[in-house]
Design a protein around this motif. Structure first.
Motif, PDB file in Angstrom:
ATOM      1  N   TYR A  97      -5.293  11.483  -3.602  1.00  0.00           N
ATOM      2  CA  TYR A  97      -4.113  12.122  -4.191  1.00  0.00           C
ATOM      3  C   TYR A  97      -3.662  13.395  -3.484  1.00  0.00           C
ATOM      4  CZ  TYR A  97      -4.478   9.030  -8.232  1.00  0.00           C
ATOM      5  OH  TYR A  97      -4.498   7.943  -9.044  1.00  0.00           O
ATOM      6  N   CYS A  98      -4.556  14.111  -2.883  1.00  0.00           N
ATOM      7  CA  CYS A  98      -4.212  15.459  -2.413  1.00  0.00           C
ATOM      8  C   CYS A  98      -4.204  15.586  -0.890  1.00  0.00           C
ATOM      9  CB  CYS A  98      -5.171  16.493  -2.993  1.00  0.00           C
ATOM     10  SG  CYS A  98      -5.680  16.146  -4.689  1.00  0.00           S
ATOM     11  N   CYS A 101      -1.149  15.690   1.619  1.00  0.00           N
ATOM     12  CA  CYS A 101      -0.408  16.934   1.839  1.00  0.00           C
ATOM     13  C   CYS A 101      -1.341  18.083   2.216  1.00  0.00           C
ATOM     14  CB  CYS A 101       0.370  17.335   0.586  1.00  0.00           C
ATOM     15  SG  CYS A 101       1.727  16.213   0.230  1.00  0.00           S
ATOM     16  N   HIS A 102      -2.443  18.221   1.466  1.00  0.00           N
ATOM     17  CA  HIS A 102      -3.293  19.402   1.653  1.00  0.00           C
ATOM     18  C   HIS A 102      -4.262  19.252   2.833  1.00  0.00           C
ATOM     19  CE1 HIS A 102      -2.116  21.895  -1.806  1.00  0.00           C
ATOM     20  NE2 HIS A 102      -1.754  20.738  -2.319  1.00  0.00           N
ATOM     21  N   PRO A 118       7.322  20.374   2.818  1.00  0.00           N
ATOM     22  CA  PRO A 118       6.936  21.790   2.860  1.00  0.00           C
ATOM     23  C   PRO A 118       5.415  21.954   2.845  1.00  0.00           C
ATOM     24  CG  PRO A 118       8.616  21.422   1.182  1.00  0.00           C
ATOM     25  CD  PRO A 118       8.263  20.071   1.725  1.00  0.00           C
ATOM     26  N   PRO A 120       1.880  23.229   1.950  1.00  0.00           N
ATOM     27  CA  PRO A 120       1.238  23.989   0.874  1.00  0.00           C
ATOM     28  C   PRO A 120       0.360  25.101   1.470  1.00  0.00           C
ATOM     29  CG  PRO A 120       0.220  21.816   1.099  1.00  0.00           C
ATOM     30  CD  PRO A 120       1.275  21.917   2.157  1.00  0.00           C
ATOM     31  N   TYR A 123      -6.239  26.319   1.096  1.00  0.00           N
ATOM     32  CA  TYR A 123      -7.159  26.722   0.017  1.00  0.00           C
ATOM     33  C   TYR A 123      -8.059  27.867   0.481  1.00  0.00           C
ATOM     34  CZ  TYR A 123      -6.151  22.157  -2.141  1.00  0.00           C
ATOM     35  OH  TYR A 123      -5.546  21.063  -2.707  1.00  0.00           O
ATOM     36  N   ARG A 127      -6.755  34.667  -1.984  1.00  0.00           N
ATOM     37  CA  ARG A 127      -6.122  34.467  -3.295  1.00  0.00           C
ATOM     38  C   ARG A 127      -6.607  33.178  -3.951  1.00  0.00           C
ATOM     39  NH1 ARG A 127      -1.823  31.758  -5.513  1.00  0.00           N
ATOM     40  NH2 ARG A 127      -1.090  30.906  -3.517  1.00  0.00           N
ATOM     41  N   HIS A 135      -6.867  27.795 -13.047  1.00  0.00           N
ATOM     42  CA  HIS A 135      -5.592  27.801 -12.316  1.00  0.00           C
ATOM     43  C   HIS A 135      -5.458  26.502 -11.516  1.00  0.00           C
ATOM     44  CE1 HIS A 135      -2.117  29.036 -10.031  1.00  0.00           C
ATOM     45  NE2 HIS A 135      -2.771  28.848  -8.900  1.00  0.00           N
ATOM     46  N   TYR A 144       3.256  22.656  -9.363  1.00  0.00           N
ATOM     47  CA  TYR A 144       3.404  24.051  -8.933  1.00  0.00           C
ATOM     48  C   TYR A 144       4.507  24.086  -7.897  1.00  0.00           C
ATOM     49  CZ  TYR A 144       1.921  28.713  -7.404  1.00  0.00           C
ATOM     50  OH  TYR A 144       1.860  30.051  -7.105  1.00  0.00           O
ATOM     51  N   GLY A 145       5.598  24.797  -8.177  1.00  0.00           N
ATOM     52  CA  GLY A 145       6.706  24.842  -7.229  1.00  0.00           C
ATOM     53  C   GLY A 145       7.166  23.438  -6.874  1.00  0.00           C
ATOM     54  N   VAL A 146       7.203  23.134  -5.592  1.00  0.00           N
ATOM     55  CA  VAL A 146       7.691  21.807  -5.188  1.00  0.00           C
ATOM     56  C   VAL A 146       6.626  20.725  -5.348  1.00  0.00           C
ATOM     57  CG1 VAL A 146       9.421  22.664  -3.583  1.00  0.00           C
ATOM     58  CG2 VAL A 146       7.115  22.195  -2.746  1.00  0.00           C
ATOM     59  N   MET A 147       5.400  21.119  -5.710  1.00  0.00           N
ATOM     60  CA  MET A 147       4.352  20.099  -5.889  1.00  0.00           C
ATOM     61  C   MET A 147       4.479  19.441  -7.256  1.00  0.00           C
ATOM     62  SD  MET A 147       0.243  20.543  -5.916  1.00  0.00           S
ATOM     63  CE  MET A 147      -0.574  19.652  -7.229  1.00  0.00           C
ATOM     64  N   TYR A 150       0.299  16.036 -11.682  1.00  0.00           N
ATOM     65  CA  TYR A 150      -0.542  14.838 -11.678  1.00  0.00           C
ATOM     66  C   TYR A 150      -1.193  14.588 -13.033  1.00  0.00           C
ATOM     67  CZ  TYR A 150       0.211  14.400  -6.754  1.00  0.00           C
ATOM     68  OH  TYR A 150       0.819  14.213  -5.546  1.00  0.00           O
TER      69      TYR A 150
HETATM   70  C1  HEC Z   1       3.410  15.790  -1.775  1.00  0.00           C
HETATM   71  C2  HEC Z   1       2.552  16.824  -1.283  1.00  0.00           C
HETATM   72  C3  HEC Z   1       1.467  17.350  -2.195  1.00  0.00           C
HETATM   73  C4  HEC Z   1       0.485  16.649  -2.830  1.00  0.00           C
HETATM   74  C5  HEC Z   1       0.254  15.152  -2.808  1.00  0.00           C
HETATM   75  C6  HEC Z   1      -0.322  17.629  -3.525  1.00  0.00           C
HETATM   76  N1  HEC Z   1       0.160  18.879  -3.319  1.00  0.00           N
HETATM   77 FE1  HEC Z   1      -0.659  20.621  -3.994  1.00  0.00          FE
HETATM   78  N2  HEC Z   1       0.886  21.645  -3.181  1.00  0.00           N
HETATM   79  C7  HEC Z   1       1.890  21.108  -2.417  1.00  0.00           C
HETATM   80  C8  HEC Z   1       2.831  22.148  -2.043  1.00  0.00           C
HETATM   81  C9  HEC Z   1       4.068  21.968  -1.161  1.00  0.00           C
HETATM   82  C10 HEC Z   1       2.354  23.338  -2.639  1.00  0.00           C
HETATM   83  C11 HEC Z   1       3.046  24.700  -2.622  1.00  0.00           C
HETATM   84  C12 HEC Z   1       4.085  24.665  -3.702  1.00  0.00           C
HETATM   85  C13 HEC Z   1       4.965  25.875  -3.751  1.00  0.00           C
HETATM   86  O1  HEC Z   1       4.465  27.003  -3.501  1.00  0.00           O
HETATM   87  O2  HEC Z   1       6.156  25.691  -4.058  1.00  0.00           O
HETATM   88  C14 HEC Z   1       1.111  22.993  -3.316  1.00  0.00           C
HETATM   89  C15 HEC Z   1       0.303  23.904  -3.965  1.00  0.00           C
HETATM   90  C16 HEC Z   1      -0.972  23.632  -4.418  1.00  0.00           C
HETATM   91  C17 HEC Z   1      -1.951  24.621  -4.834  1.00  0.00           C
HETATM   92  C18 HEC Z   1      -1.785  26.126  -4.733  1.00  0.00           C
HETATM   93  C19 HEC Z   1      -1.178  26.756  -5.954  1.00  0.00           C
HETATM   94  C20 HEC Z   1      -1.060  28.274  -5.736  1.00  0.00           C
HETATM   95  O3  HEC Z   1      -1.491  29.015  -6.626  1.00  0.00           O
HETATM   96  O4  HEC Z   1      -0.536  28.684  -4.682  1.00  0.00           O
HETATM   97  C21 HEC Z   1      -3.062  23.936  -5.236  1.00  0.00           C
HETATM   98  C22 HEC Z   1      -4.365  24.529  -5.762  1.00  0.00           C
HETATM   99  C23 HEC Z   1      -2.784  22.530  -5.083  1.00  0.00           C
HETATM  100  N3  HEC Z   1      -1.512  22.379  -4.581  1.00  0.00           N
HETATM  101  C24 HEC Z   1      -3.653  21.522  -5.379  1.00  0.00           C
HETATM  102  C25 HEC Z   1      -3.363  20.170  -5.228  1.00  0.00           C
HETATM  103  C26 HEC Z   1      -4.259  19.109  -5.620  1.00  0.00           C
HETATM  104  C27 HEC Z   1      -5.644  19.317  -6.192  1.00  0.00           C
HETATM  105  C28 HEC Z   1      -3.630  17.926  -5.342  1.00  0.00           C
HETATM  106  C29 HEC Z   1      -4.113  16.529  -5.627  1.00  0.00           C
HETATM  107  C30 HEC Z   1      -4.351  16.214  -7.005  1.00  0.00           C
HETATM  108  C31 HEC Z   1      -2.344  18.237  -4.749  1.00  0.00           C
HETATM  109  N4  HEC Z   1      -2.219  19.610  -4.711  1.00  0.00           N
HETATM  110  C32 HEC Z   1      -1.420  17.313  -4.295  1.00  0.00           C
HETATM  111  C33 HEC Z   1       2.023  19.788  -2.034  1.00  0.00           C
HETATM  112  C34 HEC Z   1       1.243  18.762  -2.513  1.00  0.00           C
END
Ligand code: HEC
Length: 199
Positions: A97-98, A101-102, A118, A120, A123, A127, A135, A144-147, A150
């Motif tokens: 799932y993550c 992107c991550h 965009p 992310p 980790y 911060r 969190h 969170y934002g554009v994310m 789930y």
């Molecule tokens: C489609 C791409 C995408 C997927 C898939 C995705 N993320 Fe993200 N994630 C992002 C983006 C882009 C940001 C930053 C969003 C923003 O700042 O607007 C982000 C931000 C975050 C943050 C940081 C929040 C902060 O405080 O700055 C965490 C933690 C995170 N994601 C965890 C996860 C986890 C765990 C998963 C899987 C379950 C996941 N993401 C799946 C794109 C994704």
């Protein structure tokens, strides 16, 4: 003159549309627990076909296209401990799932990002290392934002398992020597290559 006619026509269309929406809201329907002569058991509430699995869950459950205006908030039980099996489950779910992107190590450079989504944050920033588990759980559950969120796609237990795995990823990039076992230190020192030997 034409302009007035056109404006009047538009107005009719728009109000018609609005009325149509209301008719959709107000259409005949059963209220919860209301009896019905339609079915043999006299009950309007129907049970899903045998073997079907409910897919709506998490914070978005019980809402219908946002009409209630609020998301059902569910208490999120925290796991007692992240044992190896839970972390391995978290790794598997994270990779599904993550990681797209991550990235596999959580640096924010997954394949989707390389294709233009965009980026992310990594980790491995102070911060996010200091951010509480709650969190991370909240970001996964509610987005969170554009994310995207789930909460309705990953079960509560799996979301906590992913949080544990993110902690493991953070540790993997930021471990201090005193947290390593003696055999890890031996292996680390044995694997250390001199600058000339580096490929
Ligand atoms: C489609 C791409 C995408 C997927 C898939 C995705 N993320 Fe993200 N994630 C992002 C983006 C882009 C940001 C930053 C969003 C923003 O700042 O607007 C982000 C931000 C975050 C943050 C940081 C929040 C902060 O405080 O700055 C965490 C933690 C995170 N994601 C965890 C996860 C986890 C765990 C998963 C899987 C379950 C996941 N993401 C799946 C794109 C994704």
């Amino acid at each position: 003159m034409m302009r007035i006619v056109r404006a009047a026509a538009m107005l009719c269309l728009l109000t018609g549309c609005e009325r149509g929406m209301h008719q959709m809201y107000d259409q005949p329907r059963y209220r919860t627990q209301q009896p019905s002569p339609l079915f043999a058991d006299g009950n309007s509430a129907r049970v899903g076909p045998h073997g079907s699995v409910a897919v709506t869950g998490g914070v978005a459950a019980d809402t219908s296209s946002g009409r209630r205006g609020v998301l059902a908030s569910r208490p999120a039980p925290e796991p007692a401990a992240w044992d190896l099996a839970t972390l391995q489950r978290g790794q598997q779910r994270y990779d599904i799932y993550c990681a797209p992107c991550h990235g596999a190590t959580g640096s924010g450079d997954g394949i989707v990002v390389q294709r233009g989504f965009p980026a992310p944050p990594s980790y491995h920033t102070d911060r996010l290392r200091q951010a509480p588990d709650s969190h991370l759980f909240d970001v996964i559950s509610n987005g969170y934002g554009v994310m995207y969120r789930y909460g309705d796609r990953i079960s509560t237990g799996d979301r906590w398992a992913i949080v544990g795995y993110i902690r493991a990823l953070q540790l993997s990039q930021h471990a201090t020597r005193d947290r390593l076992r003696p055999e890890d230190i031996t292996r680390l020192e044995a694997s250390q290559v001199s600058p000339e030997g580096r490929r």
